[in-house]
Design a protein around this motif. Sequence first.
Motif, PDB file in Angstrom:
ATOM      1  N   SER A   1       0.828  -1.195   0.000  1.00  0.00           N
ATOM      2  CA  SER A   1       0.000   0.000   0.000  1.00  0.00           C
ATOM      3  C   SER A   1       0.878   1.268   0.000  1.00  0.00           C
ATOM      4  CB  SER A   1      -0.909  -0.073   1.224  1.00  0.00           C
ATOM      5  OG  SER A   1      -1.424   1.145   1.537  1.00  0.00           O
ATOM      6  N   LEU A   2       1.951   1.235   0.773  1.00  0.00           N
ATOM      7  CA  LEU A   2       2.865   2.381   0.839  1.00  0.00           C
ATOM      8  C   LEU A   2       3.500   2.611  -0.537  1.00  0.00           C
ATOM      9  CD1 LEU A   2       4.341   4.457   2.655  1.00  0.00           C
ATOM     10  CD2 LEU A   2       6.044   2.688   3.146  1.00  0.00           C
ATOM     11  N   ALA A   3       3.955   1.535  -1.174  1.00  0.00           N
ATOM     12  CA  ALA A   3       4.587   1.663  -2.496  1.00  0.00           C
ATOM     13  C   ALA A   3       3.597   2.241  -3.501  1.00  0.00           C
ATOM     14  CB  ALA A   3       5.100   0.307  -2.959  1.00  0.00           C
ATOM     15  N   ALA A   4       2.334   1.777  -3.433  1.00  0.00           N
ATOM     16  CA  ALA A   4       1.322   2.297  -4.364  1.00  0.00           C
ATOM     17  C   ALA A   4       1.108   3.793  -4.117  1.00  0.00           C
ATOM     18  CB  ALA A   4       0.015   1.524  -4.200  1.00  0.00           C
ATOM     19  N   ASP A   5       1.020   4.187  -2.858  1.00  0.00           N
ATOM     20  CA  ASP A   5       0.833   5.615  -2.526  1.00  0.00           C
ATOM     21  C   ASP A   5       2.000   6.457  -3.035  1.00  0.00           C
ATOM     22  OD1 ASP A   5      -1.503   5.125  -1.292  1.00  0.00           O
ATOM     23  OD2 ASP A   5      -0.894   5.798   0.702  1.00  0.00           O
ATOM     24  N   LEU A   6       3.190   5.896  -2.944  1.00  0.00           N
ATOM     25  CA  LEU A   6       4.385   6.659  -3.340  1.00  0.00           C
ATOM     26  C   LEU A   6       4.670   6.540  -4.837  1.00  0.00           C
ATOM     27  CD1 LEU A   6       6.727   5.669  -0.354  1.00  0.00           C
ATOM     28  CD2 LEU A   6       5.687   7.905  -0.750  1.00  0.00           C
TER      29      LEU A   6
ATOM     30  N   ASP B   1       3.625   2.351  15.199  1.00  0.00           N
ATOM     31  CA  ASP B   1       2.764   1.394  15.900  1.00  0.00           C
ATOM     32  C   ASP B   1       1.663   0.914  14.948  1.00  0.00           C
ATOM     33  OD1 ASP B   1       1.151  -0.073  17.501  1.00  0.00           O
ATOM     34  OD2 ASP B   1       0.844   1.475  19.028  1.00  0.00           O
ATOM     35  N   ASN B   2       1.656  -0.382  14.700  1.00  0.00           N
ATOM     36  CA  ASN B   2       0.672  -0.959  13.784  1.00  0.00           C
ATOM     37  C   ASN B   2      -0.319  -1.859  14.518  1.00  0.00           C
ATOM     38  OD1 ASN B   2      -0.616  -1.932  11.524  1.00  0.00           O
ATOM     39  ND2 ASN B   2       0.890  -3.557  11.187  1.00  0.00           N
ATOM     40  N   SER B   3      -0.611  -1.549  15.772  1.00  0.00           N
ATOM     41  CA  SER B   3      -1.540  -2.413  16.508  1.00  0.00           C
ATOM     42  C   SER B   3      -2.995  -2.087  16.200  1.00  0.00           C
ATOM     43  CB  SER B   3      -1.326  -2.265  18.007  1.00  0.00           C
ATOM     44  OG  SER B   3      -0.022  -2.630  18.318  1.00  0.00           O
TER      45      SER B   3
ATOM     46  N   LEU C   1      -2.350   4.615   8.440  1.00  0.00           N
ATOM     47  CA  LEU C   1      -1.000   4.138   8.705  1.00  0.00           C
ATOM     48  C   LEU C   1      -0.025   4.570   7.610  1.00  0.00           C
ATOM     49  CD1 LEU C   1      -0.116   2.382  11.084  1.00  0.00           C
ATOM     50  CD2 LEU C   1       0.002   0.505   9.486  1.00  0.00           C
ATOM     51  N   THR C   2      -0.420   4.411   6.350  1.00  0.00           N
ATOM     52  CA  THR C   2       0.508   4.806   5.276  1.00  0.00           C
ATOM     53  C   THR C   2       0.696   6.329   5.301  1.00  0.00           C
ATOM     54  OG1 THR C   2      -1.316   4.685   3.709  1.00  0.00           O
ATOM     55  CG2 THR C   2       0.183   2.842   3.709  1.00  0.00           C
ATOM     56  N   ASP C   3      -0.375   7.087   5.571  1.00  0.00           N
ATOM     57  CA  ASP C   3      -0.226   8.552   5.686  1.00  0.00           C
ATOM     58  C   ASP C   3       0.757   8.889   6.796  1.00  0.00           C
ATOM     59  OD1 ASP C   3      -2.056   8.815   3.729  1.00  0.00           O
ATOM     60  OD2 ASP C   3      -3.699   9.558   4.994  1.00  0.00           O
ATOM     61  N   ASN C   4       0.602   8.196   7.910  1.00  0.00           N
ATOM     62  CA  ASN C   4       1.475   8.437   9.058  1.00  0.00           C
ATOM     63  C   ASN C   4       2.937   8.086   8.731  1.00  0.00           C
ATOM     64  OD1 ASN C   4       2.293   8.949  11.632  1.00  0.00           O
ATOM     65  ND2 ASN C   4       1.521   7.047  12.505  1.00  0.00           N
ATOM     66  N   ILE C   5       3.115   6.984   8.019  1.00  0.00           N
ATOM     67  CA  ILE C   5       4.475   6.583   7.647  1.00  0.00           C
ATOM     68  C   ILE C   5       5.113   7.653   6.749  1.00  0.00           C
ATOM     69  CG2 ILE C   5       5.824   4.911   6.290  1.00  0.00           C
ATOM     70  CD1 ILE C   5       3.943   2.706   7.311  1.00  0.00           C
ATOM     71  N   ILE C   6       4.325   8.149   5.777  1.00  0.00           N
ATOM     72  CA  ILE C   6       4.866   9.161   4.853  1.00  0.00           C
ATOM     73  C   ILE C   6       5.233  10.440   5.618  1.00  0.00           C
ATOM     74  CG2 ILE C   6       4.277  10.644   2.876  1.00  0.00           C
ATOM     75  CD1 ILE C   6       2.711   8.150   1.765  1.00  0.00           C
ATOM     76  N   LEU C   7       4.388  10.789   6.580  1.00  0.00           N
ATOM     77  CA  LEU C   7       4.659  11.963   7.428  1.00  0.00           C
ATOM     78  C   LEU C   7       5.968  11.788   8.194  1.00  0.00           C
ATOM     79  CD1 LEU C   7       2.502  14.282   7.877  1.00  0.00           C
ATOM     80  CD2 LEU C   7       2.238  13.330  10.170  1.00  0.00           C
TER      81      LEU C   7
END
Length: 177
Positions: A26-31, A154-156, A163-169
Amino acid sequence: MSEINLNKPITLVGIMGCGKSYIGKSLAADLGVEFYDSDSLIEVEQGKTINQIFADDGEAHFRLLEKDMITGLLDKGFCVIATGGGCVTTPEVLQNIKNNSISIWLQSDVDTIYKRIKWDKTRPLLQCDDSKEKLAEILDNREELYRQAGIHIDNSLSEISNLTDNIILEIRKFNAD
Ligand code: S3P
């Protein structure tokens, strides 16, 4: 697609079932970049499942295959890599990930992970009588290694889109430091 450009890979580390492949895709697709799953690529390369590699050749042999695969992937420039959960136990691999990528630890607690993977038969290290106990033991042994990743997420609880938005941030913040 998110406007971000790095000259190195984003590497996801963390225990089995923490969501590296799912979130990585999902992260790769967003990026808008390529996604590589180290375990899947080893299976294709070897023509065997991870279970078969462990059974036929042993864990030590798998760790060598894993080291070669991740070393190659770290040369691919801006992309997302999902690593196998035990790659951090090979010191050279952990060092390489830390030196040559933006490393992200996807943190989850044992109860959450166990719920996700209790029926899964594809993970050789969990084919035992008490897989929850084993998971807790593995996490305990490896926590200090995962902690060495540059970013901790945190992925709980989170929904995947948050989550992907948070990772990119977090990557933006990390990159600006
Ligand atoms: C392992 C994790 C697995 C896979 C192999 C060993 C480990 O990957 O590489 O079964 O030692 O934790 P996932 O984390 O993708 O399940």
